[in-house]
Structures are given as structure tokens and as C-alpha cells.
Design a protein around this motif. Sequence first.
Motif: not given
Lengths: 403, 403
Positions: A136-141, A237-238, B177-188, B245-253
Motif C-alpha cells: 500500500r502507498d508504494l505507488d506514490g513513489f 527517496i530524494p 506509522v512513519p515518524p513524520r507522517a502525522g499518524g498516517k499508516r502506510v504499507g511497510v 524531474h523524474a523523481l516522485r515521492v509522496p508529500s509525507w516523504v
Amino acid sequence: WASAMRRSGVGFVVAGSGAAVVGLVLVLAAWRRRKLSQSAAATTRSADPRGSGGNEPSRGDKPPKSHKEAPVLDFDPALGVDGRPISQGPDFPLEEIARVQAPFPHRAGTPRQGTLAPHARSRLHFHTYIPPETLRDLDGFSHVWVVFRFHINIDRSKKRQREIKAGARRGFSAKVVPPRAGGKRVGVFSTRAPHRPNPIGLSLCEIESVNLRARRIDVLGLDLVDGTPVYDIKPYIPWDSVPRHALRVPSWVSCDDELPSVTWSAGAEEAVRDLVQQGHLAPLYSKRNPQAVEEVIKAIAEVVAQDPRALHDGRGEPTDGEYTMTFSKLRVGFEIRADGTAEVLTAVLDPGDLLAPPGSYQQGLALRRAEEAKAAEEGRRLRWKYELLEGMTQERVLERLTA
Amino acid sequence: WASAMRRSGVGFVVAGSGAAVVGLVLVLAAWRRRKLSQSAAATTRSADPRGSGGNEPSRGDKPPKSHKEAPVLDFDPALGVDGRPISQGPDFPLEEIARVQAPFPHRAGTPRQGTLAPHARSRLHFHTYIPPETLRDLDGFSHVWVVFRFHINIDRSKKRQREIKAGARRGFSAKVVPPRAGGKRVGVFSTRAPHRPNPIGLSLCEIESVNLRARRIDVLGLDLVDGTPVYDIKPYIPWDSVPRHALRVPSWVSCDDELPSVTWSAGAEEAVRDLVQQGHLAPLYSKRNPQAVEEVIKAIAEVVAQDPRALHDGRGEPTDGEYTMTFSKLRVGFEIRADGTAEVLTAVLDPGDLLAPPGSYQQGLALRRAEEAKAAEEGRRLRWKYELLEGMTQERVLERLTA
């Protein structure tokens, strides 16, 4: 090139000094083991493999310490955390989490860098014991690292086999000759060569889509052989990007030897179109995908541009006639001209060659394709077990052929 | 942050769903095992763990195949290459090749990204069974990847211990729950969290110097805890850099939460200067190194700028008084103000606290420092065995204290 070393064990000339070093290590380990067992006889060894420690005889003539007196900080680089010499027995076991499905059935013809063949399409199939929610959420990368095992780098040399029999769990050489370094021998840790103390590899690829329900990730530009076992994936990651001004690599790494142009003969292009549209390259290149033909053509050109021939087949030199590589179910013929340009001449369905020399690549492929055809005919689900063929001895291959 | 997750197991809230999934997997594995043993009774299993394969009962009611008929391509993602369910027993063992010596004695206070604390100095000590020549030519590279084990992520929860006892070799959760994701639960797998199926980590650092004879690499900006076991190193190559320009990561990263400024009180700076010049931070920060004081001051500021407090200690909130972290032998007191700036207030030699709660960090440190002092007094060479303390139960700590 560095990543090329990753799978082109073919291109690797194992440096001679390695064997001598391994031998020396074995002698030292045996000596250490004897000392250890002497000390073990003189004292009580805790059964707790983590908690005891410090059972190594101390430098001076002091008697070995018992459990309670064992220094907490006792750590000898030659000993594992349980006090046994580190080259003995398994240490940290990994479990396979996934396998790679890729259009590269063999090391030869697998791109030396995934980013150099961005149109190559692969899939990661996760094992059923891995919960889908892990993805889950891996597609954000956009990109992901794949931690894999160099699973088909079996050194068949008799010397290496003797060493392994004598106790070395895995052979490794202190120095290796990278494929594109002009014969230079460099330390194994300054390469990504497959023959290293722990045969772990690291590959980067682009995420195309993540299918949770099917426990599957479709990726682009992965430079791994079909069937490669995977142990971990990590999002890119960046902070993984070292800016160009801060990055320094030796000249033999940065040398760019991509061929300036790869053209296609009309016949080869036509053949690829037909075979893809007949569904021979499914599921990676499905006939329902309107881009599939274009993708296969681009991917093959990308691989050819890197000169996929083995060193002993004349890599870097103009071809004397047609050379072949295998991409998925295609046997692709190409030539590399004196001006450095290349042309793809032919593309045929590659069933392998049962009459090829036993143990050869083409015979191995023939065995594999025959099994694939048989399974398809019987309506059995296709499954993989490539190690069997890749590491098979000549006798075993003959045995299978005559069975 | 992603890399922060790497060691701050402290900051990780293990998602509850993991346990249920593990349970289900266990039930399925047990069922599969029974089916397997039934089939094993009805046929001959080859003793060769690699060469036989295909001993899994086929989908239909056909009898299992014997060795020679085993399909070469038989691969079920739920089964290992030897046909046993993959969650049983060890698979691919790694051997430790080196250990990290770092100024971070504990996960708390270890930078969440090495590149964010480029002045932190560490050393990789290679084991004696690794020939020095393996490190030849590595100094031609500016950066190196370190493949390590998350060795101190011991989940002490009773639930996890029960699961492990029941057969799960390692517990892992589908979501974290990543330390800096504001409590969001994400796939390991969309994190670099330490609690993953295979606890392998990946860190990047800058090579400062390579000492072949001592089998040692001095590095900068490594984000690993002192004593971390290392399994591989790989040079960083240009293809490892994904262009922005080719790199994309979720906002919580990508969220950048570095504190805008870290200042030092005159007293704290003075104390650091004295303690470094007395040699307390050697060998990483030697008193013979004229830059050592400056480096320590910068490295501590870099760590504080990332707010090294645990979530339950108020990470991200202004401090209510002074908080502490440990850097090498220093206990560093700092405050974080409501405007987001931080100040380092104090720096004292940190001997730990023998009277702290058993099993606590400060008590563990006290035990370790006491052992270090004793060893130095007796002229013994200092060696490491940190697992002992990091994973120590309350009872074991008391036992050591009263021994």
C-alpha cells in the motif's frame, strides 16, 4: 558498467589471488577453532548464543572468563556475536519475498544498467506469505530499489568447488576484472560484481503500477535475470540522489561506451511485430497492449546499444558476422560495424537448441522452453525453477535429456 | 524521513493488522505443511535440496512427481526452491563482513538521514576474514552504499514474542506509522522501516579515506548506530542518481521539517572543546585532529536540527525544559523553542546512570561505559558486543548489576 557486473558473471575473470587468500583464511580459521575448542573444554560455555560472548581466549595467559564476567564490549571482528569464528555456519538468514519475471532468460543479454534499457518491462511477484497491504502507498513513489540475490552465479571451476567443499561456504575473490575496465583488476568492493562475500545485489527501477490484490509490481528498466529471488524493496527517496558536483567515480566507471546508433532491418522489425501480436511475448508484452511492439523494439535496441556480447565473443569489437541474444522468446541477430553502429538483422522465435553442447545456454533454453510448452499443453500453471538449469552439470543435463 | 525510520524503531507504531495477518499465514502454512507431509509419505523425496524440486502436490489429483519427472519450471511463490513452504526455516544466510563504529550509541539521536548530518564521522571495521585487497580502488569513489542489518530492533511486546514462538521466524507488520507522517499508516514496503520481512537496511555515506592495511574505511554522514553489522558495501555510481524531474515521492516523504537554526550556549561549546581536547571522543574525533572540535559542534547541531526526540517525548513540539541526547561520550542538553529554533545548552561527559530504571537507555549506557572504563584500566583492547545491552531484559540487567 558497475551494475553490469551484477549479472554478467560471464564477463568476470576471477582474480587468482582470491584462492590463496581463502586458503589462508581457512588455515587461520582452523587454528582459531582449535584454540576455541581448547578454551571451551576449560570453561563453561553458555548455551545462549547471544548472551554469553567473550569466550575467546584473551590476549595474555589469563584464563578465559566465565559467563558472568564476560566483558560486554568483547567483540573480535573475526568472531561472530556468538563467539564462533565468523566464517563458520550461517549467520543472518534472509527469506525470499518475491521473484522477478523479466524478458531476460539469461545473464548474457541482460542490460548492464536498468536505466540504459528503460523500455524493458519486468514484474515482481510477491509470495503469498507477504500481506498485500505491505505494498500500500508504494505507488506514490516513482522509483524503487530491489535487493536481490545473485542466484545463478555458480562458479563451476574445480578449484572453487574444492574450496567450497573444504569449508568455505561461498567462494569470493579479493579482486575482479570489471567487463569494461580494459583488463584492470580492482578490489571486489569497488565493483558491484556478483562474486562477493554475500551475493546481494541492488537494482533500481521505475514503478509502473502496483497491483495489491495480485501482490504484483510492474516495473520498467530493471536489469535482472528472469527468476531472480528478491529479499527486500525500498522506495527511492530524494536523499538517495548524490548531486553531480559531489559525486566522484573512477574513469573506468564513468566511461560511456554506448553505441551511437542501432538500426533495424525491415525483416527483423516485421518479425517482432508478428510475434508480439501472436502473443508470444505475453504476459510482459501483451498483444492487447498497443504499445507492446514499439516497447519491444526500443528495449532490444537499448540492450544492443550496450553491446551485450561476452568479452570472449568480442565485446567492443566489430562483429565478424551475426551475433545473437535472447529477449523473452525472441532470438535476436545483430551485427556491430567497424564505425560503432549496430543493426538488428533478424528476430525469430527462440526454442533453444536441444542439440547444442550439453550445459550450453542454448541447450538449457531448449530444455526450459520444452518444459514451458509441455506445461502450457497440459493446462498446468507455469512456474519457475531456473536454478535447476542454470547450475546444472553436464551429467545432470544429459540425465534429464535421456530420462 | 524515510531513512529515519531505519533506526528509530522507537518512533514506530506497529500497526495492529499485522498480527492478524501473521496468524492467518501461520494457519495456512500449517495446512500446507500437512498436505506436503502427506505427499511426502506417498512419494520419494530427493535428498538434494536444490536439484529435486517440484515436490508440491499438483493442482489436480495427479500423484506427485518423482525426482526425474519433476517439472523444471515448477515454482510456487509460496514454496522455496527446495519445495518447502517459504516461511519455514532459513533460506539465504548472510555473513557479517564488517561493523560500524559511530558516535551514536543508541537509536535515539542517530540522524534520520546521513546526508542531514554530514559532519558525523564513522568507521567501518572489516573482519579479518575479508582480504584487504577487496577494498583496493574504493577510494576512487566519493560515496558508498552500506547494506546492514537492523540489529537492535527487538520487539519486546508479548504478542510478538508469542508469534515468534509459534513459528514466525521474524515478526513484521503489513503497515507502519512513519515518524513524520502525522499518524498516517502506510504499507511497510513504502517505507524504510526496520520492522520488515528481512531486516536489511541501506545507507549512503561519503568515503573519507580507505585504509587497506587496517581493513578500515572512514566515512562521513552515515546514519547508523554504533555496532551495526554490515553485510555488503557497494560503490555509488552515476546511474544511482534519479534526476529531480523524474523523481516522485509522496508529500509525507518530501516534507522538510529541519529546524531553522541551532545555536550554542557559550558553556556548552566550551565543554565540547575541553572534552574533545582531553581525547574523550577518540578515536573518531581525535585530539590530534585540529578540526575535531568544529566537527563535533557541527555534527551535534545537525542532529539537533532534526529534533532527535522520540514521538512520546514531544517531537515537533517546543520543549518543556531541557531534553538530552547522547553523542559519542557526550550527554547533550538542548531546548526547542516555540519559534522552532533550538539551542544547545549543556554538554557533559555521559557515564550513563546506573540508578536509572533497569533496561532503560541510561542504565544500559552506564553498564557499557563501566565496561569500557574497566577494559581501559586493565589495558584490554576495547571490543564491542552491543546486542547484549540493547536486547537485554530487565532480569538480565539486574543479574549483571548484582554479579
